[in-house]
Design an enzyme around this catalytic site. Structure first.
Site, PDB file in Angstrom:
ATOM      1  N   LYS A 209      26.141   2.851 -40.962  1.00  0.00           N
ATOM      2  CA  LYS A 209      25.881   3.520 -40.146  1.00  0.00           C
ATOM      3  C   LYS A 209      24.428   4.112 -40.655  1.00  0.00           C
ATOM      4  O   LYS A 209      24.179   4.570 -41.808  1.00  0.00           O
ATOM      5  CB  LYS A 209      26.742   4.782 -39.703  1.00  0.00           C
TER       6      LYS A 209
ATOM      7  N   TYR B 243      23.119   7.104 -34.035  1.00  0.00           N
ATOM      8  CA  TYR B 243      23.497   6.210 -35.257  1.00  0.00           C
ATOM      9  C   TYR B 243      23.630   4.996 -34.941  1.00  0.00           C
ATOM     10  O   TYR B 243      24.410   4.727 -33.899  1.00  0.00           O
ATOM     11  CB  TYR B 243      24.637   6.993 -36.128  1.00  0.00           C
TER      12      TYR B 243
ATOM     13  N   ASP C 107      41.103  15.078 -34.012  1.00  0.00           N
ATOM     14  CA  ASP C 107      40.716  15.155 -35.543  1.00  0.00           C
ATOM     15  C   ASP C 107      41.527  16.348 -36.035  1.00  0.00           C
ATOM     16  O   ASP C 107      41.466  16.297 -37.200  1.00  0.00           O
ATOM     17  CB  ASP C 107      39.204  15.580 -35.407  1.00  0.00           C
TER      18      ASP C 107
ATOM     19  N   HIS D 180      35.547  10.345 -39.943  1.00  0.00           N
ATOM     20  CA  HIS D 180      35.990   9.044 -39.195  1.00  0.00           C
ATOM     21  C   HIS D 180      35.475   7.839 -40.076  1.00  0.00           C
ATOM     22  O   HIS D 180      34.367   7.977 -40.826  1.00  0.00           O
ATOM     23  CB  HIS D 180      35.383   8.934 -37.967  1.00  0.00           C
TER      24      HIS D 180
END
Length: 182
Positions: A71, A131, A169, A61
């Protein structure tokens, strides 16, 4: 805090100093001042946490500009294979990927700059991943790449025939056809 550079510019692995004794351990998972002394100045605005079962793959992603995200990824419980793909067209490592085993035990963290697709596979029975992000999620700017892109040939550390992947996904495009704006 120890910083380890990878072969991809701006992608670094951070290992915090931790202190262990008969009671357990203590470490700072994030300290803005310490990162700043290492040359890392990121203003994180959102924390995301996921719980996943063994053989789950989440990703790959990303968010396109102006909502692209840096991140800082770490594992609170379990073990994952964390993977990123460089989407920056001007980068000498454009289209290359990097993978690292992040575990609750090794306490390593991966700092993923803007311009990368990110995903992970769960190697332990379960995993909790946390994250930090420097931009808020924006649905209209999200993009992705299929986890099993033949051209990328990513080693997820598991048998892809048993992978647990979301419907969303499963329909992501391959790297060559993704809508990256980097």
């Amino acid at each position: 805090m120890n910083i380890e550079e990878t072969f991809i510019k701006d992608l670094v692995v951070l290992t915090p100093d931790f202190f262990e004794d008969s009671r357990g351990y203590f470490f700072e998972g994030y300290n803005k001042n310490k990162l700043s002394t290492l040359g890392i100045s990121v203003d994180f605005v959102q924390d995301n946490q996921s719980f996943s079962k063994k053989d789950t793959i989440r990703g790959l992603h990303y968010q396109n500009p102006p909502y692209a995200q840096t991140k800082l990824v770490r594992v609170l419980q379990g073990e994952i294979m964390d993977v990123v793909v460089d989407l920056r067209k001007a980068s000498p490592t454009y289209g290359q990927h990097f993978g690292i085993c992040l575990t609750a035990d090794n306490k390593k963290q991966l700092l993923v700059p803007q311009g990368f697709a990110h995903g992970f596979s769960v190697l332990s029975e379960t995993a909790v991943v946390l994250y930090k992000c420097d931009q808020f999620y924006n649905k209209a700017s999200e993009g992705g790449i299929c986890f099993d892109d033949v051209a990328l040939n990513i080693d997820w550390g598991m048998d892809l025939k048993v992978a647990i992947v979301s419907e969303k996904d499963l329909v992501l495009p391959d790297f060559q056809n993704c809508n990256s704006k980097f």
